[in-house]
Write an enzyme that holds these catalytic residues in place. Structure first.
Site, mmCIF file in Angstrom:
data_model
loop_
_atom_site.group_PDB
_atom_site.id
_atom_site.type_symbol
_atom_site.label_atom_id
_atom_site.label_comp_id
_atom_site.label_asym_id
_atom_site.label_seq_id
_atom_site.Cartn_x
_atom_site.Cartn_y
_atom_site.Cartn_z
ATOM 1 N N GLY A 178 -34.581 -38.607 -10.318
ATOM 2 C CA GLY A 178 -34.955 -38.836 -9.374
ATOM 3 C C GLY A 178 -36.370 -37.810 -9.727
ATOM 4 C CB THR A 202 -37.135 -38.698 -5.186
ATOM 5 O OG1 THR A 202 -36.773 -40.003 -5.592
ATOM 6 C CG2 THR A 202 -37.888 -38.741 -3.888
ATOM 7 C CB VAL A 203 -41.015 -34.470 -5.195
ATOM 8 C CG1 VAL A 203 -40.730 -33.958 -6.600
ATOM 9 C CG2 VAL A 203 -42.220 -35.392 -5.195
#
Length: 534
Positions: free
Chosen positions: A354, A355-356
């Site tokens: 994954g 995202t931040v």
């Protein structure tokens, strides 16, 4: 809402932080400070969010990059507005074309699953509509970190090393050579405490800053992306890039015990969190650490995901209206399926009708919930030569089944995992929240919202509390810090329980605003989380 209650499973015993003039919370101290610097220079929360987001592409490239997508919820002038900064599939791609090329499923890596990156356009559009500082000034901290370097932080170092090992065994061929040149130039991942520089990345960010992202979509960078895709056998073209614009959208909400919980509409999976909360509000919860609380949360998420995975796709292609999925009648019907033992979820049939991650707030009342990602770590493994642009692999989420709602089609946006959240009450902002981590995200949103509203935990405590994650069937992962009696009881309820490390349960940030304007923030203890305050 009581912000004073506490829950501290971690030895650090961190407390929520408070401020009045501004706050930025994210997974990297360098990025959080970059955002706060914008506030100190006279910028607003939107400027701070953009600066933080751009900086994260440099200081946390293991989870996001210039070649990824972004979504935002922005509270300003008494209104919540949404931006969908996700890109579509290329116009030349199709199920038939991939099947003729020998693919039976969407690949994870390589040029095929690359969709149009939306992040640079999202930064520019947010700046144009809401920002106060010049766009080049807002991106300057990211450029500086890329040019001058920064020391690798502990969680980043571990994630980078893991990604390097994964690519060594998962990808082969010339198409991936640039990734290894850029991100493992010494034949290894950079080590914790080692300085890291990314000069190609700096030059790319400077072009984006000077042209307000035009170079990325209709200029020099677009030409380089086009050439890279042709060389790697991909479908994305400069024409796809030139046609792209982020979309302003109306956020969705459900009322949960007097609070309005807001998510962006599909193609994102925020609706999964809303559907689960719609089910859960029909029950009463008095204790967080009770097996019945865990059981009902898990069962609600299962049912919500069953519907989400069947119906959520590009909203222009959705056969099921979101109003039907979020209706009280449908929630009441689905709620009856939650019994005393674990179920095997199936999608329902709602009436057709994954995202931040980062959170930012300023002293004027502006607040931003922002998320961006390359997906599955570094993304596709394709890096555009000479630019530092690691391209996402969001196309992997498309189905190759022609009958599926989320089937691959030219120009279509896929089911998207990254989701920002926002909380309001009686039309007034409480604030932004989010938990990144692929399909953990709506599950994290549900847990954070309930920790806040049902159990009265302050922002830091709401993030510190042990998490669970449903994965498939009756299988549920529990964080190691979960009380033993919870795991035992869930097993007796026919859940297949697995204990997993903290890294499996996403990374969150929260900023709440009191009626008097005081900001209370919490950051993720499972990573290098940081809250900058002023």
């Amino acid at each position: 809402m009581d912000f004073d209650s506490a829950y501290y499973p971690y030895s650090s015993r961190r407390y929520a932080l408070y401020a009045r003039n501004g706050m930025v919370a994210t997974s990297q101290p360098f990025a959080a400070q970059a955002g706060l610097d914008m506030l100190r220079r006279g910028g607003n929360a939107i400027d701070a969010a953009i600066a933080t987001a751009a900086c994260l592409t440099v200081v946390e490239p293991t989870t996001n990059g210039i070649g990824g997508d972004a979504f935002a919820l922005v509270w300003t002038k008494g209104e919540l507005q949404g931006m969908n900064g996700s890109g579509p599939a290329p116009r030349s791609i199709s199920i038939d074309a991939l099947q003729k090329a020998g693919h039976t499923t969407m690949p994870v890596y390589g040029a095929v699953p690359v969709t149009v990156p939306g992040a640079p356009a999202a930064w520019a559009a947010l700046s144009e509509r809401f920002g106060r500082l010049p766009f080049p000034d807002v991106l300057q901290p990211a450029i500086d970190y890329a040019e001058r370097g920064f020391p690798i932080t502990p969680s980043l170092g571990k994630t980078w090393s893991s990604a390097y090992r994964n690519y060594l065994k998962s990808v082969t061929g010339d198409a991936f050579a640039e990734w290894f040149r850029v991100f493992a130039p010494d034949g290894r991942a950079p080590e914790i405490g080692e300085m890291w520089k990314a000069r190609d990345h700096a030059a790319t960010l400077r072009l984006i800053a000077e042209t307000k992202a035009e170079a990325f979509y209709r200029g020099e960078l677009a030409e380089k992306i086009d050439a890279c895709m042709k060389q790697a056998g991909g479908y994305l073209t400069k024409e796809d890039l030139a046609a792209y614009k982020p979309e302003w959208v109306r956020p969705l909400s459900v009322n949960y015990r007097g609070y309005d919980v807001w998510e962006l509409p599909p193609n994102g999976q925020g609706i999964v969190a809303l559907m689960a909360l719609n089910l859960l509000k029909g029950f009463e919860f008095t204790t967080r650490d009770h097996p019945d609380t865990y059981h009902k949360q898990i069962e609600a998420i299962k049912l919500a995901f069953a519907d989400g995975m069947k119906y959520v796709t590009d909203p222009r292609n959705m056969k099921m209206p979101v109003e039907a999925l979020l209706s009280e009648a449908y929630a009441a019907d689905r709620r009856t399926l939650i019994g005393r033992t674990a179920l095997l979820p199936e999608p329902g049939s709602p009436p057709r009708g994954g995202t931040v991650y980062l959170a930012a707030a300023d002293g004027e009342g502006n607040m931003v919930s922002f998320i961006q990602s390359n997906y599955m770590g570094f993304g596709s493994g394709i890096v555009v030569p000479g630019t530092g642009i690691a391209l996402q692999n969001r196309g992997h989420n498309f189905s190759m089944d022609p009958s599926h709602d989320n089937r691959l089609e030219p120009g279509k946006r896929p089911y998207h995992t990254i989701i920002p959240g926002f909380l309001t009450k009686d039309g007034q902002p409480i604030g932004p929240f989010g938990v990144m981590g692929a399909f953990m995200q709506p599950q994290g949103h549900v847990q954070v919202v309930m920790n806040t509203i049902d159990f009265g935990l302050n922002p830091q405590s709401a993030l510190d509390a042990p998490r669970w994650q449903w994965t498939s069937g009756r299988t549920v992962e529990l964080e190691h810090s979960t009380p033993e009696h919870i795991a035992d009881a869930l097993s007796r309820m026919e859940h297949q329980v697995q204990l997993s490390p903290a890294s499996r349960f996403g990374r969150g940030q929260i900023i709440w605003r009191s009626p008097g304007g005081v900001l209370a923030g919490g950051t993720e203890p499972r990573t290098d989380g940081y809250v900058s305050v002023w």
